[in-house]
Design a protein around this motif. Structure first.
Motif, PDB file in Angstrom:
ATOM      1  N   LEU A 148     -53.484  57.467 -41.390  1.00 14.70           N
ATOM      2  CA  LEU A 148     -53.899  58.613 -41.601  1.00 14.70           C
ATOM      3  C   LEU A 148     -53.077  60.042 -41.838  1.00 14.70           C
ATOM      4  O   LEU A 148     -54.317  60.743 -42.951  1.00 14.70           O
ATOM      5  N   ASP A 149     -52.372  60.131 -41.518  1.00 17.73           N
ATOM      6  CA  ASP A 149     -51.257  61.392 -42.269  1.00 17.73           C
ATOM      7  C   ASP A 149     -50.716  61.189 -43.126  1.00 17.73           C
ATOM      8  O   ASP A 149     -51.015  62.134 -44.233  1.00 17.73           O
ATOM      9  N   GLU A 150     -50.381  59.703 -44.533  1.00 13.95           N
ATOM     10  CA  GLU A 150     -50.487  60.178 -45.241  1.00 13.95           C
ATOM     11  C   GLU A 150     -51.373  60.398 -46.368  1.00 13.95           C
ATOM     12  O   GLU A 150     -51.417  60.906 -47.014  1.00 13.95           O
ATOM     13  N   THR A 151     -52.739  59.730 -45.794  1.00 12.67           N
ATOM     14  CA  THR A 151     -54.124  59.068 -46.181  1.00 12.67           C
ATOM     15  C   THR A 151     -54.304  61.228 -46.996  1.00 12.67           C
ATOM     16  O   THR A 151     -54.254  61.045 -47.792  1.00 12.67           O
ATOM     17  N   ILE A 152     -54.562  61.700 -45.421  1.00  7.87           N
ATOM     18  CA  ILE A 152     -54.414  63.364 -46.107  1.00  7.87           C
ATOM     19  C   ILE A 152     -53.907  63.597 -46.918  1.00  7.87           C
ATOM     20  O   ILE A 152     -54.673  64.671 -47.719  1.00  7.87           O
ATOM     21  N   ASP A 153     -52.452  63.211 -46.750  1.00  8.30           N
ATOM     22  CA  ASP A 153     -51.490  63.932 -47.810  1.00  8.30           C
ATOM     23  C   ASP A 153     -51.698  63.505 -49.257  1.00  8.30           C
ATOM     24  O   ASP A 153     -51.438  64.011 -50.596  1.00  8.30           O
ATOM     25  N   ALA A 154     -51.951  61.994 -49.769  1.00  6.87           N
ATOM     26  CA  ALA A 154     -52.250  61.545 -50.792  1.00  6.87           C
ATOM     27  C   ALA A 154     -54.375  62.130 -51.344  1.00  6.87           C
ATOM     28  O   ALA A 154     -53.899  62.358 -52.514  1.00  6.87           O
ATOM     29  N   LEU A 155     -54.221  62.421 -50.189  1.00 13.89           N
ATOM     30  CA  LEU A 155     -55.793  62.773 -50.797  1.00 13.89           C
ATOM     31  C   LEU A 155     -55.723  64.677 -50.832  1.00 13.89           C
ATOM     32  O   LEU A 155     -56.645  64.745 -51.693  1.00 13.89           O
ATOM     33  N   LYS A 156     -54.478  65.168 -50.587  1.00 12.20           N
ATOM     34  CA  LYS A 156     -54.816  66.935 -51.012  1.00 12.20           C
ATOM     35  C   LYS A 156     -54.691  66.241 -51.965  1.00 12.20           C
ATOM     36  O   LYS A 156     -54.642  68.102 -53.068  1.00 12.20           O
ATOM     37  N   ALA A 157     -53.580  65.550 -52.850  1.00 12.72           N
ATOM     38  CA  ALA A 157     -53.107  65.130 -54.355  1.00 12.72           C
ATOM     39  C   ALA A 157     -54.164  65.056 -54.704  1.00 12.72           C
ATOM     40  O   ALA A 157     -54.502  65.721 -56.388  1.00 12.72           O
ATOM     41  N   ALA A 158     -54.741  63.981 -54.231  1.00 11.80           N
ATOM     42  CA  ALA A 158     -56.275  63.282 -55.898  1.00 11.80           C
ATOM     43  C   ALA A 158     -57.121  63.929 -55.494  1.00 11.80           C
ATOM     44  O   ALA A 158     -57.770  63.698 -56.069  1.00 11.80           O
ATOM     45  N   LEU A 159     -56.515  65.580 -55.056  1.00 12.90           N
ATOM     46  CA  LEU A 159     -59.174  66.169 -54.337  1.00 12.90           C
ATOM     47  C   LEU A 159     -57.692  67.082 -55.196  1.00 12.90           C
ATOM     48  O   LEU A 159     -58.891  68.199 -55.403  1.00 12.90           O
ATOM     49  N   GLY A 160     -57.143  67.264 -55.860  1.00 14.11           N
ATOM     50  CA  GLY A 160     -56.452  68.437 -56.388  1.00 14.11           C
ATOM     51  C   GLY A 160     -56.943  69.178 -57.693  1.00 14.11           C
ATOM     52  O   GLY A 160     -58.058  67.843 -58.214  1.00 14.11           O
ATOM     53  N   PRO A 161     -56.278  70.482 -58.699  1.00 10.94           N
ATOM     54  CA  PRO A 161     -57.220  70.277 -59.955  1.00 10.94           C
ATOM     55  C   PRO A 161     -56.704  69.439 -61.270  1.00 10.94           C
ATOM     56  O   PRO A 161     -57.481  69.073 -62.095  1.00 10.94           O
ATOM     57  N   GLU A 162     -55.269  68.341 -60.848  1.00  8.21           N
ATOM     58  CA  GLU A 162     -55.452  67.772 -62.021  1.00  8.21           C
ATOM     59  C   GLU A 162     -56.104  66.587 -62.591  1.00  8.21           C
ATOM     60  O   GLU A 162     -56.025  66.014 -61.744  1.00  8.21           O
ATOM     61  N   GLU A 163     -55.915  66.777 -63.161  1.00 10.38           N
ATOM     62  CA  GLU A 163     -56.858  64.916 -64.037  1.00 10.38           C
ATOM     63  C   GLU A 163     -56.014  63.877 -63.800  1.00 10.38           C
ATOM     64  O   GLU A 163     -56.555  63.144 -63.874  1.00 10.38           O
ATOM     65  N   TYR A 164     -54.384  64.100 -64.025  1.00 10.29           N
ATOM     66  CA  TYR A 164     -53.976  63.012 -63.543  1.00 10.29           C
ATOM     67  C   TYR A 164     -52.655  63.761 -62.326  1.00 10.29           C
ATOM     68  O   TYR A 164     -51.264  63.912 -62.272  1.00 10.29           O
ATOM     69  N   PRO A 165     -53.648  62.861 -61.129  1.00  6.86           N
ATOM     70  CA  PRO A 165     -52.381  63.365 -59.631  1.00  6.86           C
ATOM     71  C   PRO A 165     -51.387  62.577 -58.942  1.00  6.86           C
ATOM     72  O   PRO A 165     -51.365  61.509 -59.572  1.00  6.86           O
ATOM     73  N   GLU A 166     -50.351  62.990 -58.416  1.00  8.62           N
ATOM     74  CA  GLU A 166     -48.903  62.198 -58.520  1.00  8.62           C
ATOM     75  C   GLU A 166     -48.855  62.259 -56.841  1.00  8.62           C
ATOM     76  O   GLU A 166     -49.692  63.276 -56.297  1.00  8.62           O
ATOM     77  N   PHE A 167     -48.843  61.307 -56.148  1.00  6.04           N
ATOM     78  CA  PHE A 167     -48.278  61.197 -54.996  1.00  6.04           C
ATOM     79  C   PHE A 167     -47.713  60.142 -54.746  1.00  6.04           C
ATOM     80  O   PHE A 167     -47.596  58.753 -55.855  1.00  6.04           O
ATOM     81  N   GLU A 168     -46.771  60.041 -53.777  1.00  3.11           N
ATOM     82  CA  GLU A 168     -45.305  58.778 -53.510  1.00  3.11           C
ATOM     83  C   GLU A 168     -45.260  59.821 -52.070  1.00  3.11           C
ATOM     84  O   GLU A 168     -44.423  60.576 -51.531  1.00  3.11           O
ATOM     85  N   GLY A 169     -45.147  58.122 -51.052  1.00  2.37           N
ATOM     86  CA  GLY A 169     -45.151  58.002 -49.706  1.00  2.37           C
ATOM     87  C   GLY A 169     -45.339  56.454 -49.669  1.00  2.37           C
ATOM     88  O   GLY A 169     -44.651  55.850 -50.719  1.00  2.37           O
ATOM     89  N   LYS A 170     -44.784  56.180 -48.622  1.00  3.87           N
ATOM     90  CA  LYS A 170     -44.215  55.021 -47.713  1.00  3.87           C
ATOM     91  C   LYS A 170     -45.647  53.820 -48.075  1.00  3.87           C
ATOM     92  O   LYS A 170     -45.087  53.123 -48.859  1.00  3.87           O
ATOM     93  N   ARG A 171     -46.712  53.646 -47.952  1.00  7.00           N
ATOM     94  CA  ARG A 171     -47.629  53.008 -48.260  1.00  7.00           C
ATOM     95  C   ARG A 171     -48.652  53.143 -49.637  1.00  7.00           C
ATOM     96  O   ARG A 171     -48.653  51.767 -50.259  1.00  7.00           O
ATOM     97  N   PHE A 172     -48.604  54.675 -50.135  1.00  8.97           N
ATOM     98  CA  PHE A 172     -49.352  55.013 -51.352  1.00  8.97           C
ATOM     99  C   PHE A 172     -48.547  55.422 -52.593  1.00  8.97           C
ATOM    100  O   PHE A 172     -47.938  56.888 -52.033  1.00  8.97           O
ATOM    101  N   SER A 173     -48.594  54.947 -53.270  1.00  6.31           N
ATOM    102  CA  SER A 173     -48.120  55.718 -54.948  1.00  6.31           C
ATOM    103  C   SER A 173     -48.990  55.784 -55.602  1.00  6.31           C
ATOM    104  O   SER A 173     -48.807  54.909 -56.496  1.00  6.31           O
TER     105      SER A 173
END
Length: 314
Positions: A148-173
């Motif tokens: 959940l901690d990593e998913t929240i971080d990933a969602l904040k990136a994915a729900l931002g203004p960028e059409e091509y969001p970027e995120f790199e974590g231990k489980r999701f990139s």
């Protein structure tokens, strides 16, 4: 579309019908229809409720069905339906078990919802508690807090203004993958549900709001103080919306048994009792009304808005 952290207490409600746990569902809900759900939502919209909330469970195992029931509407489908028949009330998942799904799939659903409803989404998230749901969907139950901690971080990136969001974590990139439409809001508020030490820490460090789950009044001040301490220690300066779930309510003097925990009586007396939440540092209260029918519920909602809410000044 953030709720204010100053001024009178805001009030919202989790919708009946869409989840029917034996812990809180009224008897009439079992035979209720989408038309009933729609009329309750329209009443909230007209009456100045800050938000309407829906729950999230994919499937309930037989061992829990007696207590939890198996009626749990899909939150995105339900909130999308409500978006089309309301105008101003905010729409919240309370809470989405986002660890059951890949964050890009979740972002696609909720970004579309926010786009369609004109920026009225509050994304409430929580860890979940049903092992069988995680197992059947191939999700990690034992590690769900870290997920959940990593998913929240990933969602904040994915729900931002960028059409091509970027995120790199231990489980999701993810990167180089475009998602349109974008949310109508520049930043979708993420509220964290739960009252465990881990949930309070998560809300403090990652949340725009905190949704405690059933903390009694005498426990809330300590929980709020802890959240604020953690937030200050981490240097998080942005305001956080602190919520509370109130006792069940009945405006006026009921002629039937509403349960000993239910707050009843004159509007001014109810408001005085509820203002105690504001004194603790609460900004929004989630209310629930005892009722024997849809019409009694909508009457209670209208009475609360007209007669109790004007007295909720801090």
């Amino acid at each position: 579309m953030p709720l204010p952290t100053t001024g009178p207490l805001s009030y919202g409600m989790q919708l009946p019908i869409q989840s029917q746990s034996a812990l809180y569902a009224e008897g009439w809900e079992a035979a209720a229809t989408p038309a009933d759900l729609a009329e309750i939502a329209r009443t909230a919209d007209r009456a100045g409720f800050a938000y309407l909330a829906t729950c999230d469970h994919v499937a309930i195992p037989r061992r829990l069905a007696g207590a939890m029931g198996t009626t749990w509407y899909d939150p995105v489908a339900t909130l999308s339906f409500l978006a089309g028949i309301t105008e101003r009330v905010l729409l919240m998942s309370h809470v989405a078990v986002v660890g059951l799904r890949h964050p890009l799939a979740t972002a696609k659903q909720y970004a579309t919802l926010d786009h369609l409803c004109g920026g009225r989404l509050i994304l409430g998230v929580g860890a979940g508690h049903v092992p069988e749901e995680f197992q059947v969907l191939g999700a990690d139950f034992e590690g769900r807090g870290d997920v959940l901690d990593e998913t929240i971080d990933a969602l904040k990136a994915a729900l931002g203004p960028e059409e091509y969001p970027e995120f790199e974590g231990k489980r999701f990139s993810f990167s180089g993958l475009g998602q349109l439409p974008r949310p109508a809001q520049e930043r979708v508020p993420v509220w964290v549900g739960g009252s465990s030490p881990a949930a309070v820490r998560r809300a403090a460090l990652r949340g725009d709001g905190w949704l405690p789950q059933g903390d009694p009044r005498d426990k809330l001040p300590g929980q709020i103080a802890r959240l604020r301490e953690l937030r200050a220690a981490a240097g998080v300066e942005a305001p956080v919306v602190i919520g509370a779930i109130t006792e069940p309510l009945y405006v006026g003097e009921p002629t039937w048994s509403v349960g000993r925990r239910t707050l009843t009586g004159r509007p001014q007396a109810l408001a005085e009792s509820l203002r105690a939440y504001a004194a603790m540092g609460v900004h929004q209260i989630q209310v629930r009304f005892r009722s024997r029918s849809r019409s009694e519920l909508t009457d209670q909602m209208a009475a609360f808005a007209a007669e109790v809410a004007p007295h909720l000044d801090r």
